[in-house]
Structure formats: C-alpha cells, structure tokens
Write a protein that holds these residues in place. Structure first.
Motif, PDB file in Angstrom:
ATOM      1  N   LEU A 119       0.826  -1.205   0.000  1.00 53.03           N
ATOM      2  CA  LEU A 119       0.000   0.000   0.000  1.00 53.03           C
ATOM      3  C   LEU A 119       0.864   1.259   0.000  1.00 53.03           C
ATOM      4  O   LEU A 119       0.474   2.288  -0.571  1.00 53.03           O
ATOM      5  N   ASP A 120       2.015   1.194   0.636  1.00 49.96           N
ATOM      6  CA  ASP A 120       2.905   2.349   0.672  1.00 49.96           C
ATOM      7  C   ASP A 120       3.429   2.679  -0.723  1.00 49.96           C
ATOM      8  O   ASP A 120       3.474   3.834  -1.132  1.00 49.96           O
ATOM      9  N   ARG A 121       3.806   1.655  -1.494  1.00 48.37           N
ATOM     10  CA  ARG A 121       4.279   1.884  -2.864  1.00 48.37           C
ATOM     11  C   ARG A 121       3.162   2.438  -3.744  1.00 48.37           C
ATOM     12  O   ARG A 121       3.389   3.310  -4.589  1.00 48.37           O
ATOM     13  N   ARG A 122       1.971   1.934  -3.550  1.00 52.28           N
ATOM     14  CA  ARG A 122       0.843   2.424  -4.355  1.00 52.28           C
ATOM     15  C   ARG A 122       0.608   3.914  -4.085  1.00 52.28           C
ATOM     16  O   ARG A 122       0.370   4.697  -4.997  1.00 52.28           O
ATOM     17  N   LEU A 123       0.654   4.298  -2.804  1.00 50.50           N
ATOM     18  CA  LEU A 123       0.484   5.695  -2.465  1.00 50.50           C
ATOM     19  C   LEU A 123       1.608   6.536  -3.061  1.00 50.50           C
ATOM     20  O   LEU A 123       1.359   7.610  -3.640  1.00 50.50           O
ATOM     21  N   ALA A 124       2.849   6.064  -2.926  1.00 45.06           N
ATOM     22  CA  ALA A 124       3.999   6.832  -3.402  1.00 45.06           C
ATOM     23  C   ALA A 124       3.916   7.080  -4.906  1.00 45.06           C
ATOM     24  O   ALA A 124       4.055   8.219  -5.384  1.00 45.06           O
ATOM     25  N   PHE A 125       3.693   6.031  -5.692  1.00 43.97           N
ATOM     26  CA  PHE A 125       3.674   6.195  -7.150  1.00 43.97           C
ATOM     27  C   PHE A 125       2.423   6.917  -7.629  1.00 43.97           C
ATOM     28  O   PHE A 125       2.452   7.606  -8.650  1.00 43.97           O
ATOM     29  N   SER A 126       1.319   6.796  -6.904  1.00 46.42           N
ATOM     30  CA  SER A 126       0.113   7.541  -7.270  1.00 46.42           C
ATOM     31  C   SER A 126       0.355   9.040  -7.133  1.00 46.42           C
ATOM     32  O   SER A 126      -0.072   9.832  -7.978  1.00 46.42           O
ATOM     33  N   ALA A 127       1.042   9.439  -6.057  1.00 46.66           N
ATOM     34  CA  ALA A 127       1.324  10.858  -5.853  1.00 46.66           C
ATOM     35  C   ALA A 127       2.369  11.369  -6.844  1.00 46.66           C
ATOM     36  O   ALA A 127       2.227  12.448  -7.425  1.00 46.66           O
ATOM     37  N   LEU A 128       3.431  10.589  -7.056  1.00 43.65           N
ATOM     38  CA  LEU A 128       4.521  11.038  -7.927  1.00 43.65           C
ATOM     39  C   LEU A 128       4.117  11.099  -9.392  1.00 43.65           C
ATOM     40  O   LEU A 128       4.729  11.826 -10.175  1.00 43.65           O
ATOM     41  N   SER A 129       3.108  10.329  -9.789  1.00 40.59           N
ATOM     42  CA  SER A 129       2.697  10.298 -11.200  1.00 40.59           C
ATOM     43  C   SER A 129       1.578  11.285 -11.508  1.00 40.59           C
ATOM     44  O   SER A 129       1.027  11.270 -12.606  1.00 40.59           O
ATOM     45  N   MET A 130       1.230  12.160 -10.554  1.00 38.08           N
ATOM     46  CA  MET A 130       0.195  13.158 -10.811  1.00 38.08           C
ATOM     47  C   MET A 130       0.634  14.093 -11.941  1.00 38.08           C
ATOM     48  O   MET A 130       1.823  14.410 -12.079  1.00 38.08           O
ATOM     49  N   SER A 131      -0.333  14.537 -12.744  1.00 36.63           N
ATOM     50  CA  SER A 131      -0.011  15.399 -13.882  1.00 36.63           C
ATOM     51  C   SER A 131       0.623  16.709 -13.429  1.00 36.63           C
ATOM     52  O   SER A 131       1.453  17.289 -14.134  1.00 36.63           O
ATOM     53  N   TRP A 132       0.251  17.188 -12.220  1.00 39.20           N
ATOM     54  CA  TRP A 132       0.837  18.427 -11.710  1.00 39.20           C
ATOM     55  C   TRP A 132       2.341  18.309 -11.515  1.00 39.20           C
ATOM     56  O   TRP A 132       3.095  19.261 -11.727  1.00 39.20           O
ATOM     57  N   VAL A 133       2.797  17.119 -11.109  1.00 40.06           N
ATOM     58  CA  VAL A 133       4.224  16.919 -10.865  1.00 40.06           C
ATOM     59  C   VAL A 133       4.989  16.944 -12.176  1.00 40.06           C
ATOM     60  O   VAL A 133       6.029  17.590 -12.316  1.00 40.06           O
ATOM     61  N   ASP A 134       4.464  16.203 -13.155  1.00 43.16           N
ATOM     62  CA  ASP A 134       4.998  16.171 -14.518  1.00 43.16           C
ATOM     63  C   ASP A 134       6.492  15.844 -14.519  1.00 43.16           C
ATOM     64  O   ASP A 134       6.906  14.900 -13.853  1.00 43.16           O
ATOM     65  N   ALA A 135       7.274  16.646 -15.212  1.00 38.29           N
ATOM     66  CA  ALA A 135       8.688  16.312 -15.393  1.00 38.29           C
ATOM     67  C   ALA A 135       9.595  17.292 -14.673  1.00 38.29           C
ATOM     68  O   ALA A 135      10.767  17.414 -15.020  1.00 38.29           O
ATOM     69  N   ARG A 136       9.097  17.983 -13.681  1.00 39.32           N
ATOM     70  CA  ARG A 136       9.869  19.028 -13.012  1.00 39.32           C
ATOM     71  C   ARG A 136      10.547  18.487 -11.751  1.00 39.32           C
ATOM     72  O   ARG A 136       9.866  18.078 -10.802  1.00 39.32           O
ATOM     73  N   PRO A 137      11.890  18.505 -11.727  1.00 38.77           N
ATOM     74  CA  PRO A 137      12.618  17.951 -10.572  1.00 38.77           C
ATOM     75  C   PRO A 137      12.240  18.591  -9.242  1.00 38.77           C
ATOM     76  O   PRO A 137      12.175  17.912  -8.224  1.00 38.77           O
ATOM     77  N   SER A 138      11.977  19.905  -9.243  1.00 40.21           N
ATOM     78  CA  SER A 138      11.634  20.578  -8.002  1.00 40.21           C
ATOM     79  C   SER A 138      10.318  20.044  -7.437  1.00 40.21           C
ATOM     80  O   SER A 138      10.193  19.807  -6.228  1.00 40.21           O
ATOM     81  N   ARG A 139       9.335  19.825  -8.305  1.00 42.60           N
ATOM     82  CA  ARG A 139       8.048  19.311  -7.860  1.00 42.60           C
ATOM     83  C   ARG A 139       8.153  17.845  -7.432  1.00 42.60           C
ATOM     84  O   ARG A 139       7.486  17.417  -6.489  1.00 42.60           O
ATOM     85  N   ILE A 140       9.000  17.108  -8.151  1.00 40.00           N
ATOM     86  CA  ILE A 140       9.222  15.712  -7.754  1.00 40.00           C
ATOM     87  C   ILE A 140       9.829  15.660  -6.358  1.00 40.00           C
ATOM     88  O   ILE A 140       9.426  14.852  -5.516  1.00 40.00           O
ATOM     89  N   LEU A 141      10.787  16.547  -6.085  1.00 43.84           N
ATOM     90  CA  LEU A 141      11.411  16.588  -4.764  1.00 43.84           C
ATOM     91  C   LEU A 141      10.367  16.889  -3.695  1.00 43.84           C
ATOM     92  O   LEU A 141      10.356  16.247  -2.632  1.00 43.84           O
TER      93      LEU A 141
END
Length: 506
Positions: A119-141
């Motif tokens: 469940l932890d991995r599902r939460l992590a990748f669901s948040a990181l793959s949001m369209s808002w995050v996109d390809a920006r390193p600062s937002r990924i951080l």
C-alpha cells in the motif's frame, strides 16, 4: 528488508573499526561505572535509589556505546533492579504490560500488513505520477518528500526510508539515463538532495502521530505516568502535525535551494512514474482489507478527540469513549481485523507468521527503559538528580527549561539511538521541572520531540545510514545540512510546544 541490508553495506573500514572500539570500550566502562557509583557514598539517597543509580550508570553507558543490543541492555537493567532489590519483580516488570505496549504491537502489525501488500508503494507512485508533478525535478522533490513524511507518520521511519530509498534510486537512475538522451547534464547535487529528503522527511514525518516513531510512545508513557497527563492521539497530532508541516516546508526550501537539478524539467519522467504506478495493477483483496483495517483504526484513534471538540471533554460520551477506546485497544482491534478480513488467494490479510516479524526489540526496549524511568521516581532518584542538575543549568523554568530540554535531547540523539535518547532524557527533564516547581509537561514534550531529531551523521539514525549508503551524499554535506535542520527543528518544536500546549492541556 533487502534494501536496508544493501544500503548499509558501504561501511568503511575506519567506521567499522570505530564501532568495534566503541563497543569494547562500552563493555569495559559499564562495570566500572556501576562499581564506582555503587561504592560511592550518597547520604541524600535511599539505599534503593543508590543501587538504581549504579544500574542506570551501567545501562546508559551500554546504550551510548551500543556495546550490547539496546533491548538486551534494557532487559538486563530491569533484571538487575530485581536482583539488587531496588523493587519487587512484579513492580519492575509491570511497565512491560503497560497499555502503550499494546499500541506498539497493534500499530506494528498494521504497518507490517501495509508493507506486505505494498500500500505504501501504491500511495507513493500515485502521488509522484500526478499530472501536476509532470517532469519538473523541483516538484518531484516536494511530492517525494511529502509522501515520505506522510507514510512515516504511520509506519516506522526506517521501513519508510528503505521503501522510498529504492524508489528514489530508481528516479535518479531514470534521470541520469535521460540526461544522456537529451544531452543536458543534471547537477549531481540534486541526487544528494533527493537522498537527504528520503531520510530527513521520514524522520520528520514520524513526529506527526504517537505511533510515528518509538520515542513518541516512550515520551507519552512518561508524561502519563510521571506527570499525570493523558494525551490522546488527537491531542498529540494537534502539536505534531504543525511541527511536521513547518519543518517539512523548511526542509524542502533549503534542499531545493542548495541541491538544484540545474534543469527546469526532465522529459519523460512523468510517463516513467505513471508506468511504475500501472505496473502495480488493480487493487488486490489484501490491499483493500488492509486499508479497511487501517481506516477503522485511525477512526477509533481520533474519534474521542473529535467528540471532545464537539461536546466537550467533560461530557459523558467523551468520558465513556476515552475509557473504552484507549489508543492501545484501538490498535489491537485494527490488527485483529487483519486476521479476519480476506487476503490474496485463500489467505487472510495477514498471517500469524508474518505478524510475528514485527520489531519486538523496540517493544522490549520501551518496557525496560520505562521501568527504569518509573523506578527512578518511585525511589526518589529522579528528584535527587533533578535538584542536583538545577544548580548547574542556567535555565530552570518556563521557556528556558523547554529550550534546554529540546536541545539536550537533540544532541543526545546524535550520538545514540532516538529511543535511548527519549528513555534517558525525558525522565530527567521531568525531574528537573518538578525540582524547580515548573510545569513538567512542556519540557517533557520538547524532549520527546527533540529525541527524534539528530540529522548530522550516518550513525545518528538508521534512516541516515540507509541513504548514506547510496554514495550520493558526501559526509560533510550531511553534517552541514543536518545541523541546519537540527537548529530549525529545535526552534519549531519550542515554538509549537509553547504556543499549542495550553490548547491541549486537560
């Protein structure tokens, strides 16, 4: 657990030699410390307190040097108190059946199920793959750190770091492949920032809830037993969540500033993260059952606090809920649901064999440390130590004592484990507060929160050790950034405890 073992492999020969020397020194110094205290004359101490002081001198020496496993030292200390007739066995070992022990057990079993069903991995990748995050390193951080802090509020900091470490390394591997394709070099400081975010955010996130990290439960136990104040799950979060939010925003701001990627975006990173999320597949029965059990537990934890806000703490409904649903009982109910709800295939959400793999060492360490702390008050040792230290401290009341307590706990946690730091510092600051006539609640809370800081060195926490093994973090950079976060942590904790404690006081 493979990721943890792998992360800890790159220990240099000098570090290994230092550990060996430190442990051998501890084995030699512990009996010397015991003998010196035991043979010394302390006219102000009762015989039981004198013998307890000798035991605690040896125990603290072994804890600091880690000459023996910390739980083993706690058990030896408790047994020595019985042998030396500090108190009867039933009194010495009573803290091992304290209700907070069952909060540990239930929450650890829930955390184990979350890990097993990913469940932890599902939460992590669901948040990181949001369209808002996109390809920006600062937002990924930012999102990477926020998810790490949130997960760490509910499962162990070390387990969270181990899981997010693997995800962070995968993100960095993709970034470095992408720079070869795009022809734009990524600043290697970003790798340092992402790895430090993994460790630091996990340690910070653990402050949000009573179960986020063992020092929280240890501090709560001492506050309830020695101060006489019962802090509910909800009341703890009333201070813990603001502390976490402020510290995390500070952490992100300075890591984003000092560890830039050097590029505005990295093409394809969003698609890569979405593919990782899709690879997890549809929700399994085990995941749904674990989520149900965890949600029920959280509801039971916060329900008394919500009722208190609506109808007041003096209402019959609140009093009934508070008596019937203490945090330990709620955790056991949630854990029990895992054995009833369906898992994958013909299995239940968790089996007893899997449940038995929780960290029993932390539970024994809590029991032993709590036993020594309670005995120090029952025998009068804590009062004597408190009076002795008040003459040495420049601040002995109010804000000064809160600052000193938080600072001392932070410094101690740099050289020994957070759990040992809480066991050693919290009872002492309560004793000092009582000796000066000050309110012990604020310094006790400050010391409890401060025990979870300590960011400077790889040995300060297992979280730091894990990310240091990545090879992306120069030692002096961890020290510099760790000192900065320690200072900010002390300031934020002191401010929030000072401002919010009056709101949660019974």
């Amino acid at each position: 657990m493979a990721s943890i073992d792998h992360a800890l492999e790159p220990k240099t020969e000098s570090e290994a030699r230092f550990d060996r020397v430190r442990r051998r020194l501890g084995l030699a110094l512990a009996p010397i410390a015991f003998t010196l205290i035991y043979l010394a004359e302390f006219a102000a101490l009762k015989p039981e307190a004198h013998r307890l002081a000798a035991v605690m001198a040896a125990v603290i020496t072994l804890w600091i040097t880690e000459a023996l496993p910390l739980p083993a030292t706690a058990l030896i200390g408790a047994a020595a108190c019985v042998v030396l007739q500090v108190a009867p066995a039933k009194d010495v070992f009573a803290p091992f059946a304290d209700p907070l022990i069952f909060l540990f057990i239930g929450s650890f079993i829930l955390a184990r199920a979350i890990f097993l069903h990913e469940l932890d991995r599902r939460l992590a990748f669901s948040a990181l793959s949001m369209s808002w995050v996109d390809a920006r390193p600062s937002r990924i951080l930012f999102v990477f750190g926020a998810v790490t802090a949130f997960i760490s509020a509910w499962i162990s900091n070390t387990a969270t770091t181990a899981m997010m470490f693997a995800i962070g390394m995968a993100i960095l591997a993709f970034f470095f492949r992408a720079e070869q394709i795009a022809g734009r070099k990524i600043d290697r400081r970003y790798a340092t920032g992402l790895m430090l975010m993994t460790s630091f955010a996990a340690s910070i996130g653990g402050l949000a809830t009573p179960i986020g990290t063992p020092p929280n439960v240890i501090g709560l136990g001492f506050i309830r037993q020695l101060v006489g104040v019962e802090l509910s799950f909800f009341k703890w979060m009333a201070i813990g969540v603001p502390v976490v939010v402020l510290l995390f925003l500070f952490l992100f701001a300075y890591l984003n500033f000092f560890c830039p990627a050097g590029v505005g975006e990295i093409k394809g990173s969003g698609d890569a993260l979405r593919r990782e999320r899709e690879s997890l597949g549809v929700w399994t029965r085990g995941q749904r059952s674990t989520l149900i059990a965890f949600s029920v537990t959280i509801l039971l934890w916060i329900m008394p606090g919500i009722v208190a806000l609506v109808v007041g703490e003096k209402s019959a409904l609140y009093q009934q809920l508070n008596r019937s649903l203490p945090e330990g009982v709620a955790a056991i109910i949630g854990a029990a649901l895992l054995f009833l709800l369906p898992g994958n295939g013909e299995k239940r959400a968790i089996s007893w064999d899997e449940a038995m793999r929780i960290d029993w060492g932390v539970i024994l360490l809590y029991g032993g440390g709590f036993a020594l702390g309670v005995l120090s008050f029952q025998t009068g040792l804590a009062e004597a130590v408190g009076k002795g230290l008040t003459s040495l401290l420049p601040w002995t009341s109010g804000l000064g004592l809160l600052v000193a307590s938080t600072l001392v706990a932070t410094i101690v946690s740099e050289t020994t484990s957070n759990t040992a730091s809480a066991n050693m510092v919290v009872p002492v600051v309560i004793a000092i507060a009582r000796a000066t006539g000050a309110d012990p609640l604020e310094p006790a809370l400050g010391a409890t929160f401060g025990a979870s800081l300590g960011f400077m060195l790889p040995v300060s926490t297992p979280c730091n050790a894990i990310v240091y093994g990545s090879g992306y973090i120069p030692l002096m950079r961890m020290v510099r950034y760790g000192i900065l976060l320690d200072i900010a942590g002390v300031v934020v904790i002191v401010t929030m405890v000072r401002l919010l404690t009056p709101l949660i006081r019974p």
